[in-house]
Design a protein around this motif. Structure first.
Motif, PDB file in Angstrom:
ATOM      1  N   ASP A  67     -11.953  19.160  84.846  1.00  0.00           N
ATOM      2  CA  ASP A  67     -13.000  18.978  86.148  1.00  0.00           C
ATOM      3  C   ASP A  67     -14.067  19.221  85.878  1.00  0.00           C
ATOM      4  O   ASP A  67     -14.289  20.765  85.706  1.00  0.00           O
ATOM      5  N   PRO A  68     -15.232  18.421  86.329  1.00  0.00           N
ATOM      6  CA  PRO A  68     -16.436  18.999  86.383  1.00  0.00           C
ATOM      7  C   PRO A  68     -16.831  20.134  87.399  1.00  0.00           C
ATOM      8  O   PRO A  68     -17.736  20.883  86.916  1.00  0.00           O
ATOM      9  N   ASP A  69     -16.069  20.135  88.235  1.00  0.00           N
ATOM     10  CA  ASP A  69     -16.341  21.195  89.418  1.00  0.00           C
ATOM     11  C   ASP A  69     -15.449  22.506  89.412  1.00  0.00           C
ATOM     12  O   ASP A  69     -15.961  23.591  89.772  1.00  0.00           O
ATOM     13  N   ALA A  70     -14.600  22.516  88.247  1.00  0.00           N
ATOM     14  CA  ALA A  70     -13.753  23.720  87.907  1.00  0.00           C
ATOM     15  C   ALA A  70     -14.537  24.886  87.717  1.00  0.00           C
ATOM     16  O   ALA A  70     -14.309  25.767  87.950  1.00  0.00           O
ATOM     17  N   ASP A  71     -15.752  24.653  86.367  1.00  0.00           N
ATOM     18  CA  ASP A  71     -16.334  25.666  86.060  1.00  0.00           C
ATOM     19  C   ASP A  71     -17.242  26.233  87.206  1.00  0.00           C
ATOM     20  O   ASP A  71     -17.285  27.496  87.273  1.00  0.00           O
ATOM     21  N   LYS A  72     -17.812  25.512  88.247  1.00  0.00           N
ATOM     22  CA  LYS A  72     -18.718  25.987  89.159  1.00  0.00           C
ATOM     23  C   LYS A  72     -17.707  26.505  90.009  1.00  0.00           C
ATOM     24  O   LYS A  72     -18.025  27.897  90.669  1.00  0.00           O
ATOM     25  N   LEU A  73     -16.402  26.312  90.263  1.00  0.00           N
ATOM     26  CA  LEU A  73     -15.674  27.122  91.151  1.00  0.00           C
ATOM     27  C   LEU A  73     -15.043  28.280  90.674  1.00  0.00           C
ATOM     28  O   LEU A  73     -14.822  29.234  91.342  1.00  0.00           O
TER      29      LEU A  73
END
Length: 86
Positions: A43-49
């Motif tokens: 998920d592209p947002d997983a690292d940011k989260l």
């Protein structure tokens, strides 16, 4: 096409079962690469989260240390800083 009602029911059950497995696999974040191997989809947002959660945990740790620290220690540090500036 399919003349036998029993065969039609079996075909419908088979199609629904395969669709259910594919849906569960998709929801679990699993997919297949070009060789047919199962891989985890990212998920592209997983690292940011994850970074945000890590930052928040660090901030909570600092706040816990401040909240549970002896009140005198903070006063002592302030006084030591005042003595250094004199």
């Amino acid at each position: 096409m399919i003349d036998n009602p029993f065969a039609m029911v079996v075909a419908i059950v088979l199609i629904v079962s395969i669709a259910g497995v594919m849906r569960a696999k998709y929801k679990a974040g699993l997919g297949e690469d070009e060789n047919g191997n199962t891989v985890r989809l990212t998920d592209p947002d997983a690292d940011k989260l994850r970074d945000e959660v890590r930052t928040l945990k660090e901030r909570i740790a600092v706040l816990e240390r401040i909240a549970t620290d002896r009140s005198n220690r903070l006063e002592d540090e302030i006084e030591a800083l005042r003595d250094e500036t004199r």
